[in-house]
Structures are given as structure tokens and as C-alpha cells.
Design an enzyme around this catalytic site. Structure first.
Site, PDB file in Angstrom:
ATOM      1  N   HIS A   1      -0.030  -2.859  -0.709  1.00 48.24           N
ATOM      2  CA  HIS A   1       0.968  -3.831  -0.267  1.00 48.24           C
ATOM      3  C   HIS A   1       1.190  -3.657   1.224  1.00 48.24           C
ATOM      4  O   HIS A   1       1.384  -2.538   1.694  1.00 48.24           O
ATOM      5  CB  HIS A   1       2.294  -3.624  -1.007  1.00 48.24           C
ATOM      6  N   SER A   2       1.117  -4.758   1.980  1.00 51.41           N
ATOM      7  CA  SER A   2       1.457  -4.750   3.402  1.00 51.41           C
ATOM      8  C   SER A   2       0.559  -3.769   4.163  1.00 51.41           C
ATOM      9  O   SER A   2      -0.666  -3.861   4.031  1.00 51.41           O
ATOM     10  CB  SER A   2       2.942  -4.414   3.547  1.00 51.41           C
ATOM     11  N   PHE A   3       1.102  -2.839   4.895  1.00 57.42           N
ATOM     12  CA  PHE A   3       0.313  -1.809   5.576  1.00 57.42           C
ATOM     13  C   PHE A   3      -0.626  -1.097   4.596  1.00 57.42           C
ATOM     14  O   PHE A   3      -1.698  -0.609   4.975  1.00 57.42           O
ATOM     15  CB  PHE A   3       1.265  -0.807   6.231  1.00 57.42           C
TER      16      PHE A   3
END
Lengths: 255, 255, 255
Positions: free
Chosen positions: A85-87
Site C-alpha cells: 500500500h502506498s510507499f
């Protein structure tokens, strides 16, 4: 009119390894993990350096990658669905390069997909990069803390006020270093690992379209990939509707 | 696994001021207003010059803005959620410049967000501008009336035929002037008022993407803003599903 | 607060002619057709040369168009809603040119809308065109068979594994010729036939955005058109949720 195919009834048992993003720790996945386990799947949620209990502000992306790879190899996990998720998307990319034989599929959930040689900051609009640099300098210890207003409007836009405040109260400053590291991803793009992109469509963290954004801007870098969509924002939908997130992760992950 | 945050149960009481758009009058918000009031919120729906009872075809954007500002100040309304639909977005921008201290948040619902010095017509594809100019000339009184086919296919695409015809039967010609006025919006972009964009995703009035459209093309001009989405078209969803629109306006407006 | 318009209750009886796409035959529409008939509509699903029982690999787009036009005229069908899926969009375009007086409306469902003089291959990213050329050459008989992985991830991304395998098991190689034919569509763009675009939003066959894709990239070529959206992928949603597809086709088709 009926179909002659066996219904799977989702009996396929999947091994999930869930990688959280910035300004988060393993508790990001707590409710989703419980839902996946209830559905019969196995779930691992590694914490990584610079996050959770470890507040080392000078952690590097390479240290994080090694820690996640060690977590997986020390447990001898195989056929894993590696979700970022995300980074965490960049960690999925770099970890898959290290231990490709253990990874059955990559799943990116509103996650960064970097091109070879890029930094995460390269994916952000210039004013955001500038703001992050100023916040880093202001921190005195090479970290970035999101102002509440920015968090509430763009990371938790679907939350009610009390949930947004609760989530913010648990948030720790994020080590700034990994956002500005150029990543060597030449191997990632030649790996034969199947890829999925789960796009939560109301995410306000990145501009949606016009040269930025999770999907289609970054997702298209995956080449052939499986697209799944669900309503949701960046940080709060995993708390308010983890059953939906879990079902969509399974749609993204199944054979 | 449970959260330690107080559920708001939407008990926050909000003061909505709802600004309709072109080819509409205050009745546009009638059903949505009733739903918001049922939820415990206060709702004001000002009519403005050139619309509703007033059929002055030569109204200016400045006159409309002043009328809305007067409506708000004469009632001494404070902490208002100023919501604009379509052309009403420009009124939200200009009214917020006049009386910023009374505005708690701007909400744009498939509404124009103009850059400083632009006209509304600048946001339209050239063939649409050309068609509007011809309709203006044909009117003989500086107004534009939408042809039924265009209205039915692009403003009320989700309506059934009878609803589309009913809505069209109540529609009046729109004063053309404000569509071609350059607006001074330099102050708007320096106001600290929080902003939300509610995007109804099946709106066919503007091209979706490729350099035009409500979101992300115009919404991104808001800088940091809260994104909310719902299925809906430009003119009929407020009639067929006002409960949904009301709930989404609250999501856009709440603290 | 109540509306003074007659509810249609969807009693309008529509005459659908459903045109399938590549790697498919008339059975693509089987469940959707049953749902539409249950709703009281009339449905015709022509098979066309090079597909279904006919495995002529050298069929041309003109032969397909003539066959569909003959199917319609021989039955004296009038006021038809001509629906095309995928490659079937080009057949809707060319058939409408041949027998415009019999067509009440064109509906494109994740279907190609070609500009005058373009080929279908012009709508695909260069790497896909290259892959299709290699598959054509490898076939030895001027056809293209999709590899299972590509089909599963991009044509049936929302299916579970058994359904994806079932659908793939029934798939036949597609004649390659029509994908590379330049089509004369000058008449199509001057026809007064109303147009709708039904966009299934999780279709992974074409890149979504950035210069490609069903909507808005190809849909916008229709000029004034009615936009309808639904969740769905390219090949499996007609099997798993034909009731939804039928309802959305009616929304796209009704007066």
C-alpha cells in the site's frame, strides 16, 4: 442458460504478506487481516525498520527491503501474495527482486510503482515535493510529519471527523530518506511474477489524472496486470470497511 | 479489533447554503434540501437574479454574486457550507471573495472552478462555445435555450424519458452574459477556506478527461481539497436519489 | 415534494440487436438476452461470418457488415437498438451506414469507435499491435489466439479462476484481417442516429486513460452521446451479472 464451470467458492487458500506505507505501521492492516483470516487465508504483516516500534529516522529503502525479505525467508514463506500500500508498493518491487521465487503475485493497492531509477518524490507534483522538503528541514531529524489539514482532506477524506482525528493521533513522523532514494528496479520489470492493481477510487493523496495518480498513471507501468476497483480512500476505508478491502484483495490475488 | 474513537453519528449540525446552476432555479435543490433538513441540518437555498421569478436576460455575474452575498449577510448567516452546482461554482468562488469570514467551507458539486481571469466559456470545448453563441444569437434576447436532445443525452442521461421531459418542461432560457464574463478570482485562491469537490461520476455535460471535465481537470485547481464521489448525472440524480446526494454533501461538508 | 411526471416503469418495449466482439460468438450475449426478454424487450443476436459455426479465417469487415445488415433486413427489423461490444462497435458503425433508417439508436458497450479511415489496430498500444502481429504469423492461418494469461488478467479480471478457465476453453482463434482494415466511416459521422456509450469501468483490455481506452478516449468521438456506467470487465460480467448489464443497456437505449 447455466454455466458448466465449477464455482470456486473462494476455497483457494492464499498466503498474504501485507506491506503498509508511510505514516503507518502494521496496525494499518489489522482489520483487513482479520477479515482475510476469517475467509480462510493466511496473513503475515511484517513491521519494518523506521516504523512501528523502531523510530530510526535514518532508515534506508534497502534496509527496509532486506528486513521484509528476511521476514519472509526466515519463516520460509512460499507462494506469497505480496501486497503493498502506498510507499509499500516500492517495497513490493524491491523485495520481489530479492526473493522472486517466493512470490506468487504482486498486488499494488493505491501503491507507488516506480520506473527503474526513479524516486518516490518523482511521482509527486512539484509543490508537494517542495512542501515535503520544507517539512523535513523543519523536523530537525530528517522526518516528515503531515499537517492535520492535509491528512484529513486527502488521506482520510471519507472518514468522519472523529475517525480522522483518531487516525491522526496515532501517526508518527515518517523518515524522509526513502522518499528521495533512486531505486534500481531493472530486475523488477523482467520478473515473470503476475501483477494486480487494486485501485480505491476516491483516494485524494495524488492528483487523479493529468500526468499523476495511482491509476492509470502508475498502474500502466505494470504492463499486463489485473485491474480491480473499489470505492475507498487512502487511509480510512481499511478501518470502516475492511470486509470490502479483504474481498477485493482476494479478487486481486486469486488464480 | 475495535476502534477507540467516538462515532459522530453525524450529529454535527451544518448550515448549508445551496447555489443552483444554469437552466435551473432553487427548485433544483428542493428534494436534497428536504433530506438535509431531515438529517438535522439547516439549509438555505437563495434564488438569484435572472433565474426563478426574475427573468432579466441581462443579469451579470457581479449582480448574482451581490444578491447571494446580501442574502447571507441580511440573515446574518455564519459558518456556512457554501455549495455550488455547475455555474453555481463560479458564484461560490466570487461570493467567498466578498464574505469570506462567513464561509466555513466551499463545496463544488460538478461545478465550475475557474482560474483567475477565465470565463466559464473557456472551460467548454470550442464546438460547444460555437453552438452556445449561435443559440444566443437565435434567441433575440441574449439567452440560451438547450435543445431537448442535448439536454436529454448529456444533462439527464440517467433519467427515464418521462423524468427527462418533465425536467425539460420546467426549464427556462439561461442569460448568456455570465458565461462569457472574465472573472477576477485572485482573492479566491488565497483564501484559507477549506474546499471539497463532490464528483457525480456519470455527468455527461463536459467531456470526461482529455483536457476538460469536472474532475480531475477543474477540481485540481482547488489545490488541497477533499474528494467525494457518487454515481449520478448533472440534473436528474438530485430528483431520483436526493438521499444519496444529501449524504455525500454531508461527507463533503463535515469537519 | 413529489414529482409530477409519469413513471415509465420501463414499459417501453425495445428491439435490441446485440453484436458480439472478437474471440466471442453469439453466446456472449446469452444471459443478457434472457434478462432483456424477461424485462419485456425483443432481442436478436446475429452470428456473423468467421465466428460461431463459421471458422473462415479470411473473413473481411465488409462481409461481416453485409451479413449483419442482411440479418436485419431479411427479418424486416425496424427501430432497432444496435448494440456493439468491443470489435462489435465497428460493426455498429458500418452497419448503421448501410441501413440507417432501421436503426433507432447505437449503443457502444466497451466498444471500438473508429474515426474515419482508421483501423482497429490504430486504437491499440504499439506493443499490443506487435504482439498481435506475431501471434498472427505464428498461427499459420491468419488468426490470433489470446494467451491464457493475457485473457485472464485483462479480459476476465473480475472472474474467479474457474469461470476464467471455462470462458477461455470455449474461445476460438480470431480472424486477424478485420483488425487491420481501414474503415470508411465518413457517412457514420453525419448520421442523425442518437448514440449511447455504456462503460464498464473495470475493463482492463485497453489502457484506461493517457491517450487510449474505451471512455473517454473513444466515447468522445461520438460527439453528443448518452453516458452510462456500471462496474464490470470485458468478458465475465455478462456471465456473472447479466441482470445489471441488461438494466444498463435499457438505460442506454430508452427514449
Amino acid at each position: 442458460m447455466t454455466h458448466v464451470y465449477r464455482s470456486s467458492k473462494e476455497t483457494e487458500r492464499l498466503n498474504f504478506v501485507l506491506i503498509h506505507g508511510s505514516w503507518a505501521d502494521a496496525s494499518y492492516w489489522q482489520e483487513t487481516s482479520a477479515e482475510l483470516q476469517r475467509m480462510g487465508h493466511t496473513v503475515y504483516v511484517p513491521e519494518y525498520p523506521g516504523h512501528g516500534g523502531d523510530n530510526n529516522p535514518n532508515v534506508t529503502q534497502a534496509q527496509i527491503t532486506q528486513a521484509v525479505a528476511d521476514y519472509i525467508t526466515s519463516r520460509n514463506l512460499k507462494d506469497i501474495i505480496l501486497v503493498g500500500h502506498s510507499f509499500g508498493g516500492t517495497i513490493v518491487q524491491t523485495t520481489s527482486q530479492l526473493i522472486p521465487d517466493r512470490v506468487k503475485r504482486n498486488v499494488f493497492m493505491n501503491a507507488f510503482v516506480l520506473q527503474d531509477g526513479q524516486t518516490l518524490a518523482d511521482q509527486l507534483p512539484p509543490p508537494t515535493v517542495e512542501a515535503f522538503k520544507q517539512l523535513t528541514q523543519a523536523s530537525g531529524n530528517n522526518t516528515i510529519m503531515l499537517p492535520y489539514g492535509l491528512f484529513r482532506e486527502t488521506f482520510a477524506n471519507l472518514a468522519d471527523g472523529p475517525l480522522a482525528q483518531y487516525l491522526y493521533s496515532r501517526m508518527l513522523p515518517e523518515p524522509a530518506g526513502p522518499l528521495f532514494e533512486k531505486l534500481n528496479l531493472s530486475r523488477f520489470y523482467s520478473l515473470p511474477i503476475p501483477r494486480s492493481y487494486l485501485y480505491l477510487t476516491t483516494d485524494g493523496v495524488l492528483p487523479q489524472g493529468e500526468g499523476y495518480g495511482w491509476h492509470p498513471h502508475m498502474s500502466l507501468r505494470l504492463g499486463v496486470f489485473r485491474l480491480i476497483k473499489a470505492p475507498g480512500d487512502h487511509m480510512s476505508t481499511v478501518k470502516t470497511n475492511p470486509g470490502l478491502i479483504a474481498r477485493k484483495l482476494v479478487e486481486a490475488a486469486r488464480d
